[in-house]
Enzyme design. Sequence first.
Site, PDB file in Angstrom:
ATOM      1  N   ASN A  10       8.532-100.678 -46.851  1.00 50.87           N
ATOM      2  CA  ASN A  10       8.309-101.292 -48.167  1.00 50.87           C
ATOM      3  C   ASN A  10       8.640-100.267 -49.250  1.00 50.87           C
ATOM      4  O   ASN A  10       7.954 -99.247 -49.368  1.00 50.87           O
ATOM      5  CB  ASN A  10       6.841-101.738 -48.258  1.00 50.87           C
ATOM      6  CG  ASN A  10       6.510-102.452 -49.561  1.00 50.87           C
ATOM      7  OD1 ASN A  10       7.295-102.454 -50.503  1.00 50.87           O
ATOM      8  ND2 ASN A  10       5.327-103.054 -49.616  1.00 50.87           N
ATOM      9  N   HIS A  37      10.808-110.023 -51.348  1.00 50.63           N
ATOM     10  CA  HIS A  37      10.257-108.671 -51.311  1.00 50.63           C
ATOM     11  C   HIS A  37      10.008-108.303 -49.849  1.00 50.63           C
ATOM     12  O   HIS A  37       9.630-109.149 -49.043  1.00 50.63           O
ATOM     13  CB  HIS A  37       8.954-108.650 -52.110  1.00 50.63           C
ATOM     14  CG  HIS A  37       8.168-107.395 -51.924  1.00 50.63           C
ATOM     15  ND1 HIS A  37       8.712-106.158 -52.114  1.00 50.63           N
ATOM     16  CD2 HIS A  37       6.867-107.195 -51.539  1.00 50.63           C
ATOM     17  CE1 HIS A  37       7.794-105.239 -51.858  1.00 50.63           C
ATOM     18  NE2 HIS A  37       6.667-105.843 -51.507  1.00 50.63           N
ATOM     19  N   CYS A  88       5.235-104.466 -56.658  1.00 47.58           N
ATOM     20  CA  CYS A  88       6.230-105.161 -55.817  1.00 47.58           C
ATOM     21  C   CYS A  88       6.929-106.303 -56.552  1.00 47.58           C
ATOM     22  O   CYS A  88       8.002-106.732 -56.147  1.00 47.58           O
ATOM     23  CB  CYS A  88       5.555-105.684 -54.551  1.00 47.58           C
ATOM     24  SG  CYS A  88       4.840-104.337 -53.600  1.00 47.58           S
TER      25      CYS A  88
HETATM   26  C1  LIG Z   1      -1.617-103.673 -42.975  1.00 43.65           C
HETATM   27  C2  LIG Z   1      -1.435-104.742 -41.927  1.00 43.65           C
HETATM   28  C3  LIG Z   1      -0.100-104.540 -41.231  1.00 43.65           C
HETATM   29  C4  LIG Z   1      -2.561-104.612 -40.909  1.00 43.65           C
HETATM   30  O1  LIG Z   1      -2.407-105.590 -39.948  1.00 43.65           O
HETATM   31  P1  LIG Z   1      -3.667-106.415 -39.444  1.00 43.65           P
HETATM   32  O2  LIG Z   1      -3.138-107.446 -38.540  1.00 43.65           O
HETATM   33  O3  LIG Z   1      -4.433-106.887 -40.645  1.00 43.65           O
HETATM   34  O4  LIG Z   1      -4.476-105.336 -38.694  1.00 43.65           O
HETATM   35  P2  LIG Z   1      -5.400-105.607 -37.454  1.00 43.65           P
HETATM   36  O5  LIG Z   1      -6.561-106.415 -37.906  1.00 43.65           O
HETATM   37  O6  LIG Z   1      -4.619-106.150 -36.336  1.00 43.65           O
HETATM   38  O7  LIG Z   1      -5.824-104.158 -37.068  1.00 43.65           O
HETATM   39  C5  LIG Z   1      -6.699-103.493 -37.837  1.00 43.65           C
HETATM   40  C6  LIG Z   1      -7.128-102.299 -37.001  1.00 43.65           C
HETATM   41  O8  LIG Z   1      -6.015-101.417 -36.884  1.00 43.65           O
HETATM   42  C7  LIG Z   1      -6.372-100.152 -37.390  1.00 43.65           C
HETATM   43  N1  LIG Z   1      -5.204 -99.593 -38.063  1.00 43.65           N
HETATM   44  C8  LIG Z   1      -4.916 -99.617 -39.373  1.00 43.65           C
HETATM   45  N2  LIG Z   1      -3.759 -98.999 -39.582  1.00 43.65           N
HETATM   46  C9  LIG Z   1      -3.319 -98.587 -38.393  1.00 43.65           C
HETATM   47  C10 LIG Z   1      -2.169 -97.887 -37.989  1.00 43.65           C
HETATM   48  N3  LIG Z   1      -1.223 -97.478 -38.861  1.00 43.65           N
HETATM   49  N4  LIG Z   1      -2.022 -97.628 -36.670  1.00 43.65           N
HETATM   50  C11 LIG Z   1      -2.931 -98.009 -35.780  1.00 43.65           C
HETATM   51  N5  LIG Z   1      -4.051 -98.676 -36.116  1.00 43.65           N
HETATM   52  C12 LIG Z   1      -4.222 -98.961 -37.415  1.00 43.65           C
HETATM   53  C13 LIG Z   1      -7.524-100.408 -38.302  1.00 43.65           C
HETATM   54  O9  LIG Z   1      -8.301 -99.266 -38.451  1.00 43.65           O
HETATM   55  C14 LIG Z   1      -8.240-101.528 -37.610  1.00 43.65           C
HETATM   56  O10 LIG Z   1      -8.999-100.994 -36.585  1.00 43.65           O
HETATM   57  P3  LIG Z   1     -10.429-101.621 -36.186  1.00 43.65           P
HETATM   58  O11 LIG Z   1     -10.140-103.041 -35.797  1.00 43.65           O
HETATM   59  O12 LIG Z   1     -10.880-100.758 -35.054  1.00 43.65           O
HETATM   60  O13 LIG Z   1     -11.273-101.519 -37.415  1.00 43.65           O
HETATM   61  C15 LIG Z   1      -1.471-106.161 -42.560  1.00 43.65           C
HETATM   62  O14 LIG Z   1      -2.776-106.453 -42.969  1.00 43.65           O
HETATM   63  C16 LIG Z   1      -0.530-106.316 -43.691  1.00 43.65           C
HETATM   64  O15 LIG Z   1       0.669-106.192 -43.554  1.00 43.65           O
HETATM   65  N6  LIG Z   1      -1.047-106.679 -44.883  1.00 43.65           N
HETATM   66  C17 LIG Z   1      -0.229-106.825 -46.056  1.00 43.65           C
HETATM   67  C18 LIG Z   1       0.064-105.469 -46.581  1.00 43.65           C
HETATM   68  C19 LIG Z   1       1.091-105.466 -47.649  1.00 43.65           C
HETATM   69  O16 LIG Z   1       2.003-106.245 -47.621  1.00 43.65           O
HETATM   70  N7  LIG Z   1       0.966-104.516 -48.562  1.00 43.65           N
HETATM   71  C20 LIG Z   1       1.906-104.315 -49.592  1.00 43.65           C
HETATM   72  C21 LIG Z   1       1.761-105.358 -50.601  1.00 43.65           C
HETATM   73  S1  LIG Z   1       3.199-105.638 -51.410  1.00 43.65           S
END
Ligand SMILES: CC(C)(COP(=O)(O)OP(=O)(O)OC[C@H]1O[C@@H](n2cnc3c(N)ncnc32)[C@H](O)[C@@H]1OP(=O)(O)O)[C@@H](O)C(=O)NCCC(=O)NCCS
Length: 332
Positions: free
Chosen positions: A289, A259, A114
């Site tokens: 992304n 980004h 990224c």
């Molecule tokens: C990925 C991201 C959106 C997840 O959001 P989050 O707020 O951490 O997730 P939450 O804690 O609210 O939810 C996690 C739960 O959702 C579930 N889950 C994961 N992906 C899911 C999806 N696509 N749809 C539904 N549920 C999902 C998980 O299994 C987890 O379930 P559990 O609590 O029963 O174990 C967030 O962590 C994020 O954006 N991180 C940065 C990622 C990023 O920028 N990556 C690229 C780098 S450049």
Amino acid sequence: MTRSTILGVGSYTPSKVVTNDDLAKLMTTSDEWIHKRTGIKERRYIEHDDIGASDLAIPASKAAMEHAGVEPGDIDAIIFATLSPDYTFPGSGCLLGDKLGMPGVPALDVRNQCSGFLYGLSVTDAWIRAGMYKNVLLVGSEVHSTGIEFADRGRDVTVLFGDGAGAAVLGRSKDDDHGLLSIALHADGTGARDLCIDAPGSRYMPRMTHDMLDDGRHYPKMKGKQVFRWAIDKMPEVAHEVLDKAGLGIKDVDLFVPHQANMRINQLVAWRLELDEEKVVHNIEKYGNTTAATIPMALDKAFKEDLIKKGANVLFAAFGAGFTWAGAVMRF
Ligand SMILES: CC(C)(COP(=O)(O)OP(=O)(O)OC[C@H]1O[C@@H](n2cnc3c(N)ncnc32)[C@H](O)[C@@H]1OP(=O)(O)O)[C@@H](O)C(=O)NCCC(=O)NCCS
């Protein structure tokens, strides 16, 4: 030394629109879950196989050259940032040079995910300032859709990513008051395994086995919360660093092109910087992304919407796998 500057930008996205509802048919997810946490509504995927990162880069590069008023023959070097190269080797820059009809023009691939576009910008700037090359084509291009898992196991990563390309032509700035004012690059490998594709890898013999395939080790794995926390710390930090280097303050920023990993990350970064949200460019809702392509794609959008006025100070910041992060300030 003459500063470098962006002379033109262009972007390209494939025509296939994939909505959150489309993904919900393939895995347990929902438009509500995805949109609430990321801001993403849809993304683009390549229309069929046999389209690689270098192919998406062709129309983006042509548009950037047209915007800059240069021909392929005026380009002295290519830098190609991607984490989804057409082949493991050679680099996609070589393929792009061939497809654009640029035999003999050097091509360097950048593997900084990224932050790849800003890492590439730093190399471009050094080349131009040193007088080594006059015009450099800097590309960020990704085909993610062929490398993510359409099942519950991969849903956390899969819903985030889309395909797309952005390109910029860089050359010498007309004077020292314009162009790239500052740039900063960082990396911290302690986070390397928090966002990575593990296999095939050179430390495995053989590099890929049937068991590895069954375990999905060829798909990206991410500790989302960890990445999120780092991003909202490091992006404001590097933004302040490059503004300080340029002798500017937050009030001098006319536009922020971050980004596009997650709308919530960018909102929090803008809030931490005390930057008016109206100055933040985003396109994540339509494209997700696109890793190395997000910054040139968002910059192209800003140009098309006439958001970049003469003399505008544009702040860039990125964070991604590695971990790597980077920032830059350019006056147009
Ligand atoms: C990925 C991201 C959106 C997840 O959001 P989050 O707020 O951490 O997730 P939450 O804690 O609210 O939810 C996690 C739960 O959702 C579930 N889950 C994961 N992906 C899911 C999806 N696509 N749809 C539904 N549920 C999902 C998980 O299994 C987890 O379930 P559990 O609590 O029963 O174990 C967030 O962590 C994020 O954006 N991180 C940065 C990622 C990023 O920028 N990556 C690229 C780098 S450049």
